[in-house]
Design a protein around this motif. Sequence first.
Motif, PDB file in Angstrom:
ATOM      1  N   LEU A  67      50.379  -6.062  59.737  1.00  0.00           N
ATOM      2  CA  LEU A  67      50.558  -7.095  60.756  1.00  0.00           C
ATOM      3  C   LEU A  67      50.239  -8.474  60.191  1.00  0.00           C
ATOM      4  O   LEU A  67      50.892  -9.463  60.536  1.00  0.00           O
ATOM      5  CB  LEU A  67      49.660  -6.804  61.968  1.00  0.00           C
ATOM      6  CG  LEU A  67      50.113  -5.699  62.922  1.00  0.00           C
ATOM      7  CD1 LEU A  67      49.062  -5.489  64.001  1.00  0.00           C
ATOM      8  CD2 LEU A  67      51.446  -6.051  63.554  1.00  0.00           C
ATOM      9  N   ILE A  68      49.220  -8.542  59.330  1.00  0.00           N
ATOM     10  CA  ILE A  68      48.863  -9.815  58.704  1.00  0.00           C
ATOM     11  C   ILE A  68      49.976 -10.265  57.760  1.00  0.00           C
ATOM     12  O   ILE A  68      50.341 -11.444  57.724  1.00  0.00           O
ATOM     13  CB  ILE A  68      47.520  -9.678  57.962  1.00  0.00           C
ATOM     14  CG1 ILE A  68      46.404  -9.382  58.959  1.00  0.00           C
ATOM     15  CG2 ILE A  68      47.200 -10.941  57.159  1.00  0.00           C
ATOM     16  CD1 ILE A  68      45.062  -9.097  58.327  1.00  0.00           C
ATOM     17  N   ILE A  69      50.515  -9.311  56.998  1.00  0.00           N
ATOM     18  CA  ILE A  69      51.635  -9.632  56.114  1.00  0.00           C
ATOM     19  C   ILE A  69      52.800 -10.191  56.921  1.00  0.00           C
ATOM     20  O   ILE A  69      53.419 -11.191  56.555  1.00  0.00           O
ATOM     21  CB  ILE A  69      52.072  -8.391  55.317  1.00  0.00           C
ATOM     22  CG1 ILE A  69      50.947  -7.944  54.373  1.00  0.00           C
ATOM     23  CG2 ILE A  69      53.351  -8.666  54.531  1.00  0.00           C
ATOM     24  CD1 ILE A  69      51.236  -6.632  53.665  1.00  0.00           C
ATOM     25  N   HIS A  70      53.074  -9.551  58.045  1.00  0.00           N
ATOM     26  CA  HIS A  70      54.166  -9.986  58.912  1.00  0.00           C
ATOM     27  C   HIS A  70      53.883 -11.373  59.479  1.00  0.00           C
ATOM     28  O   HIS A  70      54.768 -12.241  59.518  1.00  0.00           O
ATOM     29  CB  HIS A  70      54.360  -8.970  60.040  1.00  0.00           C
ATOM     30  CG  HIS A  70      55.599  -9.171  60.843  1.00  0.00           C
ATOM     31  ND1 HIS A  70      55.641 -10.018  61.932  1.00  0.00           N
ATOM     32  CD2 HIS A  70      56.849  -8.656  60.718  1.00  0.00           C
ATOM     33  CE1 HIS A  70      56.863 -10.000  62.444  1.00  0.00           C
ATOM     34  NE2 HIS A  70      57.608  -9.189  61.736  1.00  0.00           N
ATOM     35  N   LYS A  71      52.655 -11.602  59.897  1.00  0.00           N
ATOM     36  CA  LYS A  71      52.261 -12.890  60.475  1.00  0.00           C
ATOM     37  C   LYS A  71      52.417 -14.015  59.458  1.00  0.00           C
ATOM     38  O   LYS A  71      52.769 -15.147  59.820  1.00  0.00           O
ATOM     39  CB  LYS A  71      50.815 -12.808  60.955  1.00  0.00           C
ATOM     40  CG  LYS A  71      50.210 -14.123  61.426  1.00  0.00           C
ATOM     41  CD  LYS A  71      48.785 -13.893  61.905  1.00  0.00           C
ATOM     42  CE  LYS A  71      48.092 -15.218  62.223  1.00  0.00           C
ATOM     43  NZ  LYS A  71      47.815 -16.007  61.003  1.00  0.00           N
ATOM     44  N   LEU A  72      52.186 -13.710  58.176  1.00  0.00           N
ATOM     45  CA  LEU A  72      52.282 -14.723  57.135  1.00  0.00           C
ATOM     46  C   LEU A  72      53.730 -15.010  56.706  1.00  0.00           C
ATOM     47  O   LEU A  72      53.961 -15.829  55.828  1.00  0.00           O
ATOM     48  CB  LEU A  72      51.465 -14.286  55.917  1.00  0.00           C
ATOM     49  CG  LEU A  72      49.979 -14.632  55.993  1.00  0.00           C
ATOM     50  CD1 LEU A  72      49.177 -13.802  55.018  1.00  0.00           C
ATOM     51  CD2 LEU A  72      49.764 -16.109  55.730  1.00  0.00           C
ATOM     52  N   GLY A  73      54.672 -14.323  57.322  1.00  0.00           N
ATOM     53  CA  GLY A  73      56.076 -14.607  57.040  1.00  0.00           C
ATOM     54  C   GLY A  73      56.675 -13.788  55.916  1.00  0.00           C
ATOM     55  O   GLY A  73      57.828 -14.001  55.546  1.00  0.00           O
ATOM     56  N   LEU A  74      55.901 -12.849  55.347  1.00  0.00           N
ATOM     57  CA  LEU A  74      56.443 -11.963  54.323  1.00  0.00           C
ATOM     58  C   LEU A  74      56.990 -10.708  54.993  1.00  0.00           C
ATOM     59  O   LEU A  74      56.850 -10.512  56.198  1.00  0.00           O
ATOM     60  CB  LEU A  74      55.361 -11.613  53.301  1.00  0.00           C
ATOM     61  CG  LEU A  74      54.647 -12.791  52.633  1.00  0.00           C
ATOM     62  CD1 LEU A  74      53.726 -12.288  51.530  1.00  0.00           C
ATOM     63  CD2 LEU A  74      55.621 -13.814  52.096  1.00  0.00           C
TER      64      LEU A  74
END
Length: 310
Positions: free
Chosen positions: A289-296
């Motif tokens: 989810l953090i990866i997704h939030k960072l735009g990756l």
Amino acid sequence: MTNRFLILIGFLVGLMGCGNDKPPLDNPSQGSIIVAADESFQPLVTQLTEAYAGINPNTHFKVVFKPEQEAINMMLQDSARIVFTTRELKPNERAVLDQRKIKGATEKIATDGVALIINKANTDSLITMAELQRIFSGQIKQWGQLSGANQHSPITLVFDNNNSSNLEFVLKTFNIKDVTGLRIFTTHSNREVIDFVRKNPSALGFIGVNWISDSDEPLSVELARDLRVMGVSGKVNPTKRDDYFQPFQEDLGMQRYPLRRPVYILSRETHPGLGGGLINYIARDAGSLIIHKLGLWPRIPYDRVINLTK
């Protein structure tokens, strides 16, 4: 007699304790380890390690940001347990672990992109891979040689470090062996690249996209101010705006952005430790989810379960 016996037992236990001065092994919920990472992934790695430590308060990560090769060397030399990188180990690097009978682990966690950034005064925000090839081969030296250019100054290529993953990735992409004839300027960090481009309209900067892609992070929003992110086309002769793509989530995931690259975690861990706990959290748990939030683009999307009731 009983007292003498107890004293003897205590003495033997004390001797045994003196010989066992090794600290207890860490595990996924307790301990401290050193993590090395390429500096282009600083926002990503900072958020992932802080989130894990937040739900596991008895864990601690000392994160060291270095150019990619130096970060990998730290792991190989046992100065770091795991390393965030853009590539797997080379055969000679793998041999270092093999000699020590360390199996190690490699886990792909995301797809990242190298973002091309320009000054806001530069309105030429579209470029093709063919044009980039000619820039890095020395055939194009001026902005005026590009289609749609609004300035004619020399193109200054700006990278974060001589040994950075950004520079290595671009040179490998365009098969460039010699950069002595190129107008290249290196700083000390991705943030300094951003600052340089903001002050220099002739600059073309190369950074890890996670530095500017988190719209919920005040620092990311601030860094993206007064910049343009270039659209890149893989077509030699693109005919419309839709032929160009930026290094943001959907275009990374759908493999439309040409300058995309993987993100790996390399580990030398030899027991079920804190490094493995972090990797599992990132690859198979809420870390995605953090990866997704960072735009990756996370390799394994986080499954969200929604229960609908009448």
